[in-house]
Scaffold this motif. Structure first.
Motif, PDB file in Angstrom:
ATOM      1  N   ARG A  53       0.835  -1.215   0.000  1.00 28.71           N
ATOM      2  CA  ARG A  53       0.000   0.000   0.000  1.00 28.71           C
ATOM      3  C   ARG A  53       0.865   1.258   0.000  1.00 28.71           C
ATOM      4  NH1 ARG A  53      -3.489  -3.064   2.732  1.00 28.71           N
ATOM      5  NH2 ARG A  53      -2.622  -2.747   4.796  1.00 28.71           N
ATOM      6  N   HIS A  54       1.869   1.285   0.857  1.00 29.34           N
ATOM      7  CA  HIS A  54       2.732   2.465   0.970  1.00 29.34           C
ATOM      8  C   HIS A  54       3.579   2.678  -0.280  1.00 29.34           C
ATOM      9  CE1 HIS A  54       1.653   3.515   5.005  1.00 29.34           C
ATOM     10  NE2 HIS A  54       1.954   2.311   5.457  1.00 29.34           N
ATOM     11  N   ALA A  55       3.889   1.618  -1.002  1.00 24.38           N
ATOM     12  CA  ALA A  55       4.740   1.720  -2.190  1.00 24.38           C
ATOM     13  C   ALA A  55       3.938   1.852  -3.477  1.00 24.38           C
ATOM     14  CB  ALA A  55       5.650   0.490  -2.287  1.00 24.38           C
ATOM     15  N   GLY A  56       2.604   1.877  -3.367  1.00 24.10           N
ATOM     16  CA  GLY A  56       1.775   1.971  -4.561  1.00 24.10           C
ATOM     17  C   GLY A  56       1.749   0.685  -5.371  1.00 24.10           C
ATOM     18  N   LEU A  57       1.967  -0.446  -4.701  1.00 20.36           N
ATOM     19  CA  LEU A  57       2.028  -1.739  -5.384  1.00 20.36           C
ATOM     20  C   LEU A  57       0.847  -2.644  -5.050  1.00 20.36           C
ATOM     21  CD1 LEU A  57       5.823  -2.422  -4.792  1.00 20.36           C
ATOM     22  CD2 LEU A  57       4.726  -1.856  -6.978  1.00 20.36           C
ATOM     23  N   GLU A  58      -0.168  -2.083  -4.424  1.00 15.98           N
ATOM     24  CA  GLU A  58      -1.309  -2.884  -3.999  1.00 15.98           C
ATOM     25  C   GLU A  58      -2.023  -3.536  -5.180  1.00 15.98           C
ATOM     26  OE1 GLU A  58      -4.442  -2.526  -0.382  1.00 15.98           O
ATOM     27  OE2 GLU A  58      -4.052  -0.734  -1.547  1.00 15.98           O
ATOM     28  N   ALA A  59      -2.189  -2.805  -6.283  1.00 18.87           N
ATOM     29  CA  ALA A  59      -2.869  -3.366  -7.454  1.00 18.87           C
ATOM     30  C   ALA A  59      -2.087  -4.549  -8.026  1.00 18.87           C
ATOM     31  CB  ALA A  59      -3.065  -2.292  -8.522  1.00 18.87           C
ATOM     32  N   ARG A  60      -0.772  -4.430  -8.046  1.00 17.75           N
ATOM     33  CA  ARG A  60       0.049  -5.528  -8.571  1.00 17.75           C
ATOM     34  C   ARG A  60      -0.035  -6.755  -7.663  1.00 17.75           C
ATOM     35  NH1 ARG A  60       6.313  -5.291 -10.539  1.00 17.75           N
ATOM     36  NH2 ARG A  60       6.205  -7.196 -11.732  1.00 17.75           N
ATOM     37  N   LEU A  61       0.021  -6.542  -6.367  1.00 14.03           N
ATOM     38  CA  LEU A  61      -0.102  -7.642  -5.420  1.00 14.03           C
ATOM     39  C   LEU A  61      -1.470  -8.310  -5.560  1.00 14.03           C
ATOM     40  CD1 LEU A  61       1.614  -8.957  -3.171  1.00 14.03           C
ATOM     41  CD2 LEU A  61       0.486  -7.430  -1.563  1.00 14.03           C
ATOM     42  N   ASN A  62      -2.523  -7.515  -5.699  1.00 14.38           N
ATOM     43  CA  ASN A  62      -3.862  -8.064  -5.887  1.00 14.38           C
ATOM     44  C   ASN A  62      -3.962  -8.850  -7.189  1.00 14.38           C
ATOM     45  OD1 ASN A  62      -4.847  -7.061  -3.463  1.00 14.38           O
ATOM     46  ND2 ASN A  62      -5.544  -5.148  -4.382  1.00 14.38           N
ATOM     47  N   ALA A  63      -3.318  -8.370  -8.248  1.00 11.98           N
ATOM     48  CA  ALA A  63      -3.336  -9.096  -9.521  1.00 11.98           C
ATOM     49  C   ALA A  63      -2.670 -10.456  -9.369  1.00 11.98           C
ATOM     50  CB  ALA A  63      -2.644  -8.272 -10.605  1.00 11.98           C
ATOM     51  N   TRP A  64      -1.546 -10.485  -8.661  1.00  9.24           N
ATOM     52  CA  TRP A  64      -0.879 -11.781  -8.427  1.00  9.24           C
ATOM     53  C   TRP A  64      -1.785 -12.702  -7.615  1.00  9.24           C
ATOM     54  CZ3 TRP A  64       4.142  -9.045  -6.612  1.00  9.24           C
ATOM     55  CH2 TRP A  64       4.933  -8.722  -7.722  1.00  9.24           C
ATOM     56  N   GLU A  65      -2.414 -12.179  -6.582  1.00 12.79           N
ATOM     57  CA  GLU A  65      -3.273 -13.005  -5.733  1.00 12.79           C
ATOM     58  C   GLU A  65      -4.477 -13.535  -6.491  1.00 12.79           C
ATOM     59  OE1 GLU A  65      -4.066 -10.463  -2.408  1.00 12.79           O
ATOM     60  OE2 GLU A  65      -2.313 -11.200  -1.328  1.00 12.79           O
ATOM     61  N   ASN A  66      -4.946 -12.804  -7.474  1.00 13.65           N
ATOM     62  CA  ASN A  66      -6.115 -13.208  -8.255  1.00 13.65           C
ATOM     63  C   ASN A  66      -5.743 -13.917  -9.550  1.00 13.65           C
ATOM     64  OD1 ASN A  66      -8.107 -12.170  -6.451  1.00 13.65           O
ATOM     65  ND2 ASN A  66      -7.486 -10.125  -7.094  1.00 13.65           N
ATOM     66  N   HIS A  67      -4.478 -14.335  -9.663  1.00 15.48           N
ATOM     67  CA  HIS A  67      -4.000 -15.110 -10.815  1.00 15.48           C
ATOM     68  C   HIS A  67      -4.055 -14.337 -12.129  1.00 15.48           C
ATOM     69  CE1 HIS A  67      -4.173 -18.753  -8.318  1.00 15.48           C
ATOM     70  NE2 HIS A  67      -5.310 -18.279  -7.883  1.00 15.48           N
ATOM     71  N   THR A  68      -4.116 -13.026 -12.093  1.00 17.83           N
ATOM     72  CA  THR A  68      -4.210 -12.275 -13.345  1.00 17.83           C
ATOM     73  C   THR A  68      -2.865 -11.751 -13.832  1.00 17.83           C
ATOM     74  OG1 THR A  68      -4.729 -10.244 -12.145  1.00 17.83           O
ATOM     75  CG2 THR A  68      -6.587 -11.551 -12.958  1.00 17.83           C
ATOM     76  N   GLY A  69      -1.828 -11.925 -13.056  1.00 16.18           N
ATOM     77  CA  GLY A  69      -0.510 -11.486 -13.487  1.00 16.18           C
ATOM     78  C   GLY A  69       0.555 -12.370 -12.870  1.00 16.18           C
ATOM     79  N   SER A  70       1.265 -13.127 -13.683  1.00 17.35           N
ATOM     80  CA  SER A  70       2.256 -14.030 -13.112  1.00 17.35           C
ATOM     81  C   SER A  70       3.674 -13.674 -13.529  1.00 17.35           C
ATOM     82  CB  SER A  70       1.949 -15.477 -13.516  1.00 17.35           C
ATOM     83  OG  SER A  70       1.963 -15.599 -14.919  1.00 17.35           O
TER      84      SER A  70
END
Length: 117
Positions: A53-70
């Motif tokens: 969240r602090h680094a502005g990487l929340e969307a990327r982390l969420n994408a990995w968790e939802n299998h949309t970006g590997s």
């Protein structure tokens, strides 16, 4: 400024990582990170999410968790998501150099983000 001792140490680490296959052997690291990440409410996982969240990487982390970006993370992302003492602990536990640990974490991070604990 990098000293000659630092450069020699870095070169020695690269040679050792190549000879031992540290960059490709991630089983020990995977175990260490699984223990750190724990289940959905574990302190390690919460810390990674807070740092994202602090680094502005929340969307990327969420994408990995939802299998949309590997695609693998880059080394800078690893440094932003894991505190330096944690990376050092992973390196110590696995016997990998600090740099090999960061590179291996970059490869593993998209998959580790999907762990349910």
């Amino acid at each position: 400024m990098t000293t000659i001792t630092d450069r020699i140490g870095n070169a020695a680490n690269k040679v050792a990582d190549t000879l031992t296959g540290a960059r490709n052997d991630t089983s020990g690291l995977m175990s260490a990170v699984i223990a750190y990440m724990g289940d959905a409410g574990s302190p390690g996982r919460r810390e990674v999410h807070e740092r994202a969240r602090h680094a502005g990487l929340e969307a990327r982390l969420n994408a990995w968790e939802n299998h949309t970006g590997s695609e693998p993370a880059d080394e800078e992302t690893v440094r932003k998501l894991f505190p330096a003492p944690v990376i050092t602990r992973f390196a110590d536990e696995t016997g990998q150099s600090h740099n090999a640990t960061i590179k291996a974490l970059a490869d593993l991070l998209p998959h580790l983000s999907r762990l349910d604990g």
